[in-house]
Design an enzyme around this catalytic site. Sequence first.
Site, mmCIF file in Angstrom:
data_model
loop_
_atom_site.group_PDB
_atom_site.id
_atom_site.type_symbol
_atom_site.label_atom_id
_atom_site.label_comp_id
_atom_site.label_asym_id
_atom_site.label_seq_id
_atom_site.Cartn_x
_atom_site.Cartn_y
_atom_site.Cartn_z
ATOM 1 C CB CYS A 2 -0.830 0.077 1.139
ATOM 2 S SG CYS A 2 -1.599 -1.581 1.468
ATOM 3 N NE ARG A 28 4.059 1.784 -1.812
ATOM 4 C CZ ARG A 28 5.129 1.248 -1.944
ATOM 5 N NH1 ARG A 28 6.125 1.943 -2.751
ATOM 6 N NH2 ARG A 28 5.553 0.406 -0.989
ATOM 7 C CD1 TRP A 75 -3.378 -4.138 -4.874
ATOM 8 C CD2 TRP A 75 -2.579 -5.667 -3.495
ATOM 9 N NE1 TRP A 75 -3.238 -5.711 -5.585
ATOM 10 C CE2 TRP A 75 -2.527 -6.308 -4.731
ATOM 11 C CE3 TRP A 75 -1.803 -6.147 -2.405
ATOM 12 C CZ2 TRP A 75 -2.259 -7.739 -4.781
ATOM 13 C CZ3 TRP A 75 -1.595 -7.459 -2.635
ATOM 14 C CH2 TRP A 75 -1.704 -8.379 -3.806
ATOM 15 C CG ASN A 101 3.203 -0.990 2.655
ATOM 16 O OD1 ASN A 101 2.574 -1.956 1.788
ATOM 17 N ND2 ASN A 101 4.351 -0.643 2.077
ATOM 18 N N GLY A 102 2.018 -3.861 4.298
ATOM 19 C CA GLY A 102 2.474 -5.129 4.591
ATOM 20 C C GLY A 102 1.778 -5.919 5.180
ATOM 21 C CD GLU A 478 7.237 -7.108 -20.663
ATOM 22 O OE1 GLU A 478 7.212 -8.071 -19.910
ATOM 23 O OE2 GLU A 478 6.923 -6.009 -20.458
ATOM 24 C CE LYS A 482 3.591 -4.356 -19.654
ATOM 25 N NZ LYS A 482 4.945 -4.759 -18.928
ATOM 26 C CD GLU A 485 1.035 -5.620 -16.110
ATOM 27 O OE1 GLU A 485 1.690 -5.211 -16.970
ATOM 28 O OE2 GLU A 485 1.635 -5.269 -14.924
ATOM 29 C CG HIS A 501 5.820 -29.858 -30.599
ATOM 30 N ND1 HIS A 501 6.018 -31.090 -30.781
ATOM 31 C CD2 HIS A 501 6.597 -29.097 -30.938
ATOM 32 C CE1 HIS A 501 7.243 -30.970 -31.687
ATOM 33 N NE2 HIS A 501 7.467 -29.851 -31.784
ATOM 34 C CE LYS A 599 5.590 0.934 -11.684
ATOM 35 N NZ LYS A 599 5.762 0.136 -13.113
#
Length: 604
Positions: A2, A28, A75, A101-102, A478, A482, A485, A501, A599
Amino acid sequence: MCGIVGYVGREGDARSFLFDGLKRLEYRGYDSAGIALAYRGTIAIQKSQGKLTVLQESLDLLPSGVPCGIGHTRWATHGRPTDANAHPHTDCQKVIATVHNGIIENFQELREELLANGHHFTSETDSEVIPHLLEAYGGTDDLVNAVRRAEERLRGAYAFLAISSRQPDIIVAVRRSSPLVVGIGEGVNYVASDISAFLTMTRRAQVLENGDLAVITPETVNISNVHGMPMLRPEMTIDWDIRKAERRGYAHFMLKEIMEQPDVWGDCLLGRIRDERVLVEELGLPLPHLGEIRRIHVVAAGTAYHAGLVGKALIERLARVPVDVSVASEFRYQDPVLEPGTVVLAISQSGETADTLASVYLAREQGVPTYAVVNTVGSTLARDSDYVAYTHAGPEIAVASTKAYTTQILVLTLLALALAERNGRARPDLVRALRRVPMLGQETLDGLNNIRAMAAELMRSRDVFYIGRGLDYALAMEGQLKIKEIAYIHAEAYAAGEMKHGTLALIEEGTPVVAVVTERTIARKTLSNILEVKARGAEVFGIIDAQMAHQFPVDHLLPVPVSDPLLAPVLAALPLQLLAYWTAVDRGRDVDQPRNLAKSVTVE
Ligand code: M6R
């Protein structure tokens, strides 16, 4: 993961600073947000589910001109994103407010104990145990002492801030694994998860270390460990350009960050090449150490992991040094074999990704040197690794990583060239060509006029396949991340030769396949794979080296002006990023803040 922020001044308006700071930290987490102010014996709180724009509507309900407060953008980990679970949380008497945060790992046990002692909880979060624990330890009278005592009980990786209406001139800040930085002003001090929250107010900062407890007043910052032993943390001056953390007229940070890549690449290469040689010291590696590297083990997550895959190909081909690449969340539990001569190379934009950090600590325990390729100056990874090369991409705000990825690749290219020279395989031609990459980047962007039309084709797709060989396969990985996401389209990347295959069975009329072709020596092989999917009805989008493009019968072409295929990845990344961006825009997605994500992933 967060964002937390605090303001304590002789005077001033904490409310407006905190809201502004939260805007810069919103990357965040953005499930809910809140602010608490301590004044005249009261804690005033406004908090709400949703983004900051929702909180903004009730901001006027908070008093203005109050110079002490804390803010939070969340978050969700423990408990759904609701008003009740939003931070700040308070104790039963509503004297203390905290933001966190955490993760508090032993919150269940603490909660039961506090409930048994008569505390009343209003949320489902692990965080709420903090204000109640502070209350239990006398925090309504002596906040600092209560934080010290609570610290003895809390387990996990976290950071928190606490204020009290009875001591409205201090913020107590604790850092245990989650980042916290103090900003030093004149008659006012700041604290936040990330420097960008206060960069418009001051460039003077002190980074807290694990286990630090800071007592912050308008005039002083006293840092000690939990037992009260003073800790000296050097003051640093931040030279980031704050304009780089603003949108500057672009609709989204992601678009701005994609478009500024040619300039950012210039910053990343600046001073690291002289004549036709890479200056190893400018990569943070002392020369004698470069000579000792026999094997490299890359650890990283997400996009940074994909940069590691590109790095592996470059280092092995140019320098013939073997490279392993592991997803950090796997590496840390794999009991890896790290032989003498191995360097663990951690790649990270934030420098705070929990799994990447844990991997570095594991390597350190095994006596293996650690080298970080990192963007965020002063981050935990930068400080806890033996050697550091900064990517100099500037603040990356959009959740989807773009410029951090390409600058990671550039640093790995420089490393590969330095190792190649050490091994008697110098490539002065490639070093020369590298100087032209920023210019070719601009040329690539200027040539992508038709990309919006292609995105319009992709936007209705349910699945997209990305294929490539060698470096192009790493790029395909990548590309698929993208589009997943930010556009929320299911996507998979395949080594082009693997399709037959099994996965070929999924190709039907109109299935979109994005083919990346910059590897000249194996381009004809990929051509065969393109023909195979086309024969089954696929609609092929080609991101192809401009020199070979005419040989490829694709439905939509995005040409890339490649000089040397080993330098193609950063250039080919541009159309991949823009294709995902415009597809997401067309689908009406929240590009900078995709659902369920944040993020920096500072939790496991
Ligand atoms: O800060 P880091 O580079 O360590 O972050 C690693 C991943 O979380 C990150 O790259 C993530 O995959 C991006 N959101 C992808 O765009």
